[in-house]
Design a protein around this motif. Structure first.
Motif, short mmCIF file in Angstrom:
data_model
loop_
_atom_site.label_atom_id
_atom_site.label_comp_id
_atom_site.label_asym_id
_atom_site.label_seq_id
_atom_site.Cartn_x
_atom_site.Cartn_y
_atom_site.Cartn_z
N LEU A 151 0.83 -1.21 0.00
CA LEU A 151 0.00 0.00 0.00
C LEU A 151 0.87 1.26 0.00
N LYS B 111 0.99 4.11 -2.93
CA LYS B 111 0.74 5.53 -2.67
C LYS B 111 1.83 6.39 -3.30
N GLU C 298 -8.02 5.14 -3.84
CA GLU C 298 -9.08 5.01 -2.84
C GLU C 298 -9.74 3.64 -2.91
N ASN D 296 -7.27 1.19 -1.51
CA ASN D 296 -7.27 1.33 -0.05
C ASN D 296 -8.45 0.62 0.58
N PHE E 171 -7.51 -2.12 3.19
CA PHE E 171 -7.84 -2.01 4.61
C PHE E 171 -8.68 -3.20 5.06
N SER F 177 1.09 2.73 6.88
CA SER F 177 0.16 2.45 5.77
C SER F 177 -1.23 3.03 6.04
N LEU F 178 -1.53 3.32 7.32
CA LEU F 178 -2.81 3.93 7.68
C LEU F 178 -2.68 5.41 7.96
N ARG G 51 -6.96 10.93 4.60
CA ARG G 51 -7.71 10.09 3.65
C ARG G 51 -7.84 8.66 4.14
N SER G 52 -6.80 8.15 4.77
CA SER G 52 -6.88 6.81 5.34
C SER G 52 -7.89 6.77 6.48
#
Length: 452
Positions: free
Chosen positions: A123, A127, A143, A146, A150, A333-334, A338-339
């Motif tokens: 991820l 990005k 998105e 993601n 997630f 990664s989080l 936006r995450s």
């Protein structure tokens, strides 16, 4: 050539089957402990079992590859995209290997730990590849990736928290306790980045309760503690940063006399928690407007704004899969607003911000009480465009029309898969010549990956 390496391990029939298979969406109730009627001990939910993960995760990995196949032929030749694609194919082989189900619970957990770190690393690399110079198309693609990524992270994390005695499984959470912990962690991260000598704004946490016969049941609901913590942490960090910068601007604009005798500090930020019949709400008010750059999609950064995880890119090769054990990649990664929005919306929640210059900002978080809501996932129409640009690149317009339906046939899936494998391979052929589809006899998963 990457295509031949993959086919030597996993026949195209199996890969095409995963390419066309629909995901199994889960809810928080599927992750909640199962209470036994005979004793007080809680048992592990089926959604975190080894059998379910070995079946479901390869499908989700393949859906990320389907989303990547919407990129142009030139974009798929970039080292980062090829590295990530190769990594996902390797993880699929790992999960489908017949020996995995026969290992001990501890060994299986060790494999999932590596897969969780691999997912986080992938991820982060994506990005950097898609959001370093973001466009509307690359932002939408990231998105959607993601959203799936997630979901993969949560499945892996929920299994590991059951087998490593981490109290992070889906449960009835105390929102006020988690809010205090998130604010404290955000203030600590702010202090670590800007220095201990810098004044850190305070955040007052207040709970607006509704009078009921029970003792404060209105702000308790079923959720995953770490996810709620992360959403509140990212929101608090943004507000602290904005308030601190505004305080610095006011201080710089003050005269020496005002700086010497002024004792009134800025009004503390306010985080209110309130519960309703169908949802739980959080409202974070600040007198400072949020920074626009903090709300935009981008690469992982620290509170100052310096890009992080650069070591991940230094080990990215187009023909190799990196096995380095990077520290902190799962947390990074989080990273970012936006995450946090994606995590909040995963089970029907919503995270939004209203910011006005001169008036301040308000961050709203609403989470649904219903634990049976299914997780968010890209639509069938989004996945239906897999490899269309690649097929048009090779002038296979008939294959594009054959695979335009949201319900993908094995034949169309195999065609899309071939186009994608060719695009990320080292082939120097000038034309796209896929091999015949597959043999008429069926191939079992055990036979396919037995020699992986």
């Amino acid at each position: 050539m990457l295509q031949s390496q993959i086919i030597n391990v996993l026949p195209r029939r199996i890969l095409a089957g995963l390419w066309a298979t629909q995901e199994t969406r889960i809810s928080l109730s599927h992750l909640a402990p199962i209470k036994s009627t005979t004793n007080t001990k809680e048992s592990q939910p089926a959604a975190t079992s080894a059998q379910f993960l070995c079946t479901e995760l390869p499908v989700r990995y393949t859906h990320i590859l389907r989303l990547l196949s919407t990129l142009s032929h030139d974009s798929l030749q970039s080292p980062i995209i090829r590295n990530v694609s190769h990594s996902y194919f390797r993880d699929i082989c790992t999960l489908l290997h017949p020996s995995l189900m026969g290992t001990s619970p501890k060994a299986f957990s060790n494999v999932l730990t590596r897969l969780r770190q691999s997912q986080a690393t992938n991820l982060i690399r994506l990005k950097y590849a898609l959001l370093s110079n973001p466009t509307s198309a690359s932002v939408t693609l990231m998105e959607n990736i993601n959203t799936i990524g997630f979901g993969i992270h949560l499945l892996l994390d929920q299994h590991l928290c059951w087998n490593k005695d981490k109290n992070n499984h889906a449960q009835v959470v105390c929102t006020e306790e988690i809010a205090h912990r998130a604010v404290d962690d955000a203030r600590k991260a702010f202090s670590d980045s800007f220095g201990t000598d810098k004044d850190i704004p305070t955040i007052e946490i207040k709970k607006d309760t509704i009078k009921t016969k029970k003792s404060d049941p209105d702000t308790e609901f079923v959720y995953i503690p770490s996810i709620l913590h992360r959403v509140l942490y990212e929101s608090s960090l943004l507000s602290l940063k904005a308030q601190s910068l505004q305080d610095d601007d006011i201080h710089r604009g003050s005269s020496w006399f005002q700086r010497k005798f002024q004792t009134n500090k800025s009004r503390p930020l306010s985080l209110r928690i309130f519960g309703g019949p169908t949802s739980i709400g959080f409202r974070l008010d600040s007198s400072a407007p949020l920074l626009e750059t903090d709300l935009l999609p981008g690469i992982p950064r620290d509170p100052i704004g310096i890009p992080t995880c650069g070591a991940v890119l230094s080990q990215t090769g187009s023909n190799t899969v990196d096995d380095t054990n990077y520290s902190g990649v799962e947390w990074e990664s989080l990273n970012g607003w936006r995450s946090a929005k994606a995590l909040a919306s995963h089970w029907g929640g919503n995270l939004d911000a209203v910011t006005v210059e001169g008036l301040g900002s308000t961050i709203y978080l609403a989470l649904d009480r219903d634990p049976s809501l299914l997780e968010r996932y890209p639509t069938r129409q989004t996945l239906a465009s897999s490899a269309h640009s690649l097929l048009r690149h090779h002038r296979r317009t008939s294959a594009v029309s054959a695979s335009a339906d949201s319900t993908l046939s094995i034949q169309a899936a195999a065609t899309q898969l071939d186009a994608f494998l060719y695009a990320i391979s080292d082939s120097q052929q000038s034309t796209f010549n896929p091999t015949p589809l597959y043999h008429h006899h069926s191939v079992s998963v055990n036979a396919a990956v037995g020699h992986a």
